[in-house]
Write a protein that holds these residues in place. Structure first.
Motif, PDB file in Angstrom:
ATOM      1  N   TYR A  27       1.198   1.295  14.380  1.00 47.72           N
ATOM      2  CA  TYR A  27       0.340   1.196  13.209  1.00 47.72           C
ATOM      3  C   TYR A  27       1.086   0.616  12.022  1.00 47.72           C
ATOM      4  CZ  TYR A  27      -3.071   4.269  15.491  1.00 47.72           C
ATOM      5  OH  TYR A  27      -4.004   4.804  16.338  1.00 47.72           O
TER       6      TYR A  27
ATOM      7  N   ASP B 163       1.896   0.666   8.173  1.00 46.80           N
ATOM      8  CA  ASP B 163       2.032   1.848   7.314  1.00 46.80           C
ATOM      9  C   ASP B 163       0.778   2.131   6.495  1.00 46.80           C
ATOM     10  OD1 ASP B 163       5.586   1.386   6.560  1.00 46.80           O
ATOM     11  OD2 ASP B 163       4.559   2.364   8.233  1.00 46.80           O
TER      12      ASP B 163
ATOM     13  N   LYS C  24      -1.817   4.312   8.535  1.00 51.06           N
ATOM     14  CA  LYS C  24      -1.426   5.534   9.226  1.00 51.06           C
ATOM     15  C   LYS C  24      -2.171   6.727   8.654  1.00 51.06           C
ATOM     16  CE  LYS C  24       3.201   4.182  10.751  1.00 51.06           C
ATOM     17  NZ  LYS C  24       4.661   4.399  10.587  1.00 51.06           N
TER      18      LYS C  24
END
Length: 123
Positions: A60, A62, A65
């Motif tokens: 993912y 950042d 997330k």
């Protein structure tokens, strides 16, 4: 050869949710890593999330997330992107991509692309 078709885009209010789908055709689909990218007006296409061919591995960006979740259903040849707690900054055209990787965040690493689906988040 893999063909990809995205769906599920639309207009949502900030804080809301959407689920995107990417339907794949082609006998080699299960061998490819899959990823979602997005491109906002005036900006470069950016990596959002990727998933391995088995579904066991995910990667993912950042900024998503804890909000976005990727999954794949190999039996249905479909990859999903569940987007929760959406923000106006998530507004973009979202693209599905397939390649021999799933964690490289560069568009050049992916061989096949869908046509994109528009996602708009209002404040």
């Amino acid at each position: 050869q893999v063909q990809l078709v995205e769906s599920g885009g639309g207009l949502v209010q900030a804080g809301g949710s959407l689920r995107l789908s990417c339907a794949a055709s082609g006998r080699s689909f299960s061998r490819y890593g899959m990823a979602w990218f997005r491109q906002a007006p005036g900006k470069e296409r950016e990596f959002v999330v990727g998933i391995s061919w088995s579904g066991a591995g995910t990667y993912y960006a950042d900024f998503v997330k804890g909000r976005f979740t990727i999954s794949r259903d190999t039996a249905k040849n479909t990859v999903y992107l569940q987007m929760n707690k959406m923000e106006p900054e998530d507004t973009a055209v979202y693209y599905c991509a397939a390649g021999l990787t799933y964690s490289r965040p560069t568009s050049g690493a992916y061989n096949y692309w869908g046509q994109g689906t528009q996602v708009t988040v209002s404040s």
